[in-house]
Motif scaffolding. Sequence first.
Motif, mmCIF file in Angstrom:
data_model
loop_
_atom_site.group_PDB
_atom_site.id
_atom_site.type_symbol
_atom_site.label_atom_id
_atom_site.label_comp_id
_atom_site.label_asym_id
_atom_site.label_seq_id
_atom_site.Cartn_x
_atom_site.Cartn_y
_atom_site.Cartn_z
ATOM 1 N N ILE A 94 0.856 -1.179 0.000
ATOM 2 C CA ILE A 94 0.000 0.000 0.000
ATOM 3 C C ILE A 94 0.896 1.234 0.000
ATOM 4 C CG2 ILE A 94 -1.858 1.214 1.187
ATOM 5 C CD1 ILE A 94 -2.374 -1.441 2.724
ATOM 6 N N PRO A 95 0.803 2.089 -1.014
ATOM 7 C CA PRO A 95 1.642 3.286 -1.048
ATOM 8 C C PRO A 95 1.399 4.180 0.167
ATOM 9 C CG PRO A 95 0.550 2.923 -3.153
ATOM 10 C CD PRO A 95 -0.076 1.980 -2.182
ATOM 11 N N ALA A 96 2.424 4.898 0.575
ATOM 12 C CA ALA A 96 2.303 5.814 1.710
ATOM 13 C C ALA A 96 1.368 6.966 1.356
ATOM 14 C CB ALA A 96 3.668 6.342 2.103
ATOM 15 N N PRO A 97 0.593 7.449 2.326
ATOM 16 C CA PRO A 97 -0.280 8.598 2.068
ATOM 17 C C PRO A 97 0.536 9.866 1.859
ATOM 18 C CG PRO A 97 -0.299 8.017 4.393
ATOM 19 C CD PRO A 97 0.480 6.950 3.693
ATOM 20 N N PRO A 98 -0.072 10.895 1.279
ATOM 21 C CA PRO A 98 0.639 12.162 1.081
ATOM 22 C C PRO A 98 1.130 12.734 2.401
ATOM 23 C CG PRO A 98 -1.441 12.143 -0.118
ATOM 24 C CD PRO A 98 -1.448 10.943 0.773
ATOM 25 N N VAL A 99 2.306 13.305 2.384
ATOM 26 C CA VAL A 99 2.887 13.850 3.610
ATOM 27 C C VAL A 99 2.025 14.962 4.186
ATOM 28 C CG1 VAL A 99 4.897 15.046 4.565
ATOM 29 C CG2 VAL A 99 5.214 13.183 2.954
ATOM 30 N N ASN A 100 1.304 15.704 3.341
ATOM 31 C CA ASN A 100 0.476 16.793 3.859
ATOM 32 C C ASN A 100 -0.737 16.311 4.642
ATOM 33 O OD1 ASN A 100 -1.242 15.900 1.845
ATOM 34 N ND2 ASN A 100 -0.971 17.697 0.529
ATOM 35 N N SER A 101 -0.940 14.992 4.705
ATOM 36 C CA SER A 101 -2.052 14.452 5.490
ATOM 37 C C SER A 101 -1.665 14.190 6.946
ATOM 38 C CB SER A 101 -2.547 13.144 4.865
ATOM 39 O OG SER A 101 -1.578 12.116 4.977
ATOM 40 N N TYR A 102 -0.415 14.475 7.292
ATOM 41 C CA TYR A 102 0.069 14.165 8.628
ATOM 42 C C TYR A 102 -0.140 15.303 9.625
ATOM 43 C CZ TYR A 102 2.216 9.851 7.044
ATOM 44 O OH TYR A 102 2.418 8.582 6.552
#
Length: 274
Positions: free
Chosen positions: A173-181
């Motif tokens: 599963i690809p990592a979520p966008p960093v701006n979602s952290y």
Amino acid sequence: MNPAPMHRRRFHATALGLLLASPAMAARPSAVPVAGKSKTFVLVHGAWYGGWCWDAVAQTLRAQGHWVSTPTCPGLGEQAHLLSKDISLTTFVTSIANHIRYENLKDVVLVGSGFAGVVISGVADKIPHLLKNLVFVDAMVLDSGLSVFEAQPAAITRKRLEQAEREGKGIAIPAPPVNSYGVLDKQTIAWLSERLTPQPLGTYQEKLVLNQPLGNGVPRIYLDCIASPFEPLVEVKKGLKRQGGWKWVEINTHHNPMITEPQLLADHLGRLDA
């Protein structure tokens, strides 16, 4: 301060230049804390991370006199080259249980963030005699016989499966966008972007099978990060609050406090007890 000793099985990764340990850590070759109030921590990362994500938390805990280990599960972080379709939840559980055994640890405060709540549940089922507390940091908790894909909202599961097929070659599963952290500075965003790795798909697909009740007699503490809701855990938390056997602690952080508020998280962990 002297550079921290790097044990060949401790899997400490470099992050943000946090390469210095406290004198207390350097002076303690054994895994047994020397002070009465010091603890032995094993910090287990969540999805897409590696042991590196705990660097700031680990440094603070060591400065407080605690012993800290931050292993990385197979297929992630510095072990990303081991990614394969054969990595499962059982792989992660076995990896962490073996880490504790082979490091000769006992009275371990086993901490799991996010997805790692499932991992530490499995570890407690195997080696409860080596554990002092289980600490779930805004973590997924499953009933025996369920997988993460079955426990989280169906829409999220569908999205993850589509991403794995489209971008992860059907095995990750690809990592979520960093701006979602959450709200992060540019340096932290760059740091995360360089280190996040795809999550082995099998870890979300395999059902957790427990031979004993959840926790297997080890005291359970839940650190509920309340600064913003994390959708996959909303219903899970509601169910847990209706159960007995939990020490529930609210902490005013986002879902990934080891990244967004590491000092606050370390202070909470240092003060926790059964």
